[in-house]
Scaffold this active site. Structure first.
Site: not given
Lengths: 226, 84
Positions: A86, A195, A197
């Site tokens: 990002c 994302h 994560e």
């Protein structure tokens, strides 16, 4: 393998990234301040999401001058792994470590959703644990994720198979060729808007990001990265 | 002391969604004659320089290095004037 998560003023996915890495691998990553120039201790370096330097001027434009970016550039040249997620992707573009630039989403809205993302190749250190063409469910959260490159650059990206992730449903930001993530020519620097994560537990709505972290770990061992 | 005004705009080939949204809003207000809106940014840089020429050169370098991203933007230094 030792892993760094670089913290810029305005990063806000730094702790998510640390926790995801800790959770998936059991190893403890280091949170590294942006003012640290030497990152030679690390086999993999994550540039997390957020709003580095308030996204002033352009997302990632100021972060690229942080001292830590010298270490990131060196790591990229040495074949170590660099992952920008990002805002981290925006920084890699501004730094010229990946080609192209990021525009505001074509509908001008900030888009926050879990979207389908197709894995375009599995022979990278980031995607070896996915099946070819596998469609992942990954969260996105950005206002400036509309990947832009001119025709010539796009053609080179496609020819060199540098597009690693593509939006598989509706394109959430207007990016050219539905691009969600690319690697550099050498294949050791990855930038992506979704994302991974934030997708490491069913509780979070998806655990499709785990295999990416596992793949990075495996590549680090195989390549004997620091 | 000099003041330079820099205009940074998206390249003509790049879609400007902000401009398009404003164009639609102008049409909605009855300004049907509007055929296009592009939005850029103006950056005023105040700097010390021995003369106007070198002030312009320094600002040009700033544009290339930071103020504009050549992948998607172009820049124009509209004016360099002595300040004060």
């Amino acid at each position: 393998m030792r892993v760094a998560v670089v913290q810029f003023p305005g990063s806000n996915c730094d702790m998510d990234t640390v926790m995801a890495l800790r959770d998936v691998t059991g190893a403890e990553p280091d949170l590294v301040w942006h003012g640290r120039r030497d990152l030679s201790d690390y086999g993999a370096i994550f540039l997390p999401g957020g709003f580095s330097y308030g996204d002033y001027l352009r997302a990632g434009a100021i972060a690229r001058f942080a001292e830590a970016m010298d270490g990131v550039r060196k790591a990229a040249e040495d074949g170590r792994l660099v992952i920008g997620i990002c805002n981290g992707f925006q920084i890699l573009l501004e730094a010229g470590l990946l080609p192209g630039a990021m525009l505001h989403n074509d509908h001008l809205q900030f888009r926050c959703a879990i979207v389908p993302v197709r894995v375009e190749r599995t022979d990278t250190p980031f995607t070896s644990k996915y099946a070819p063409g596998q469609v992942l469910r990954l969260p996105i959260a950005h206002g400036e994720g509309n990947y832009y490159a001119d025709d010539e650059t796009l053609e080179a990206l496609e020819r060199n198979r540098q597009v690693v992730f593509r939006y598989a449903g509706e394109n959430p930001n207007g990016s050219r060729h539905d691009i969600a993530g690319i690697v550099n020519e050498a294949g050791n620097v990855l930038g992506m808007m979704p994302h991974p994560e934030r997708a490491v537990h069913r509780l979070l709505g998806s655990e499709d990001g785990r295999a990416m972290i596992e793949a990075i770990w495996q590549a680090g061992r195989e390549r004997q990265l620091v | 002391m000099f003041r330079a005004r820099v205009y940074v705009t998206l390249k003509a080939s790049v879609l400007d969604p902000q401009g398009s949204a404003v164009e639609r809003a102008l049409h909605a207000l009855g300004y049907e004659e509007v055929r296009g809106v592009r939005i850029g940014k103006a950056i005023d840089v105040t700097l010390e320089a021995p003369d106007e020429k070198s002030a312009r050169e320094r600002v040009e370098a700033m544009c290339r290095e930071l103020l504009a991203n050549p992948v998607m933007e172009t820049f124009e230094i509209e004016a360099v004037e002595a300040e004060g």
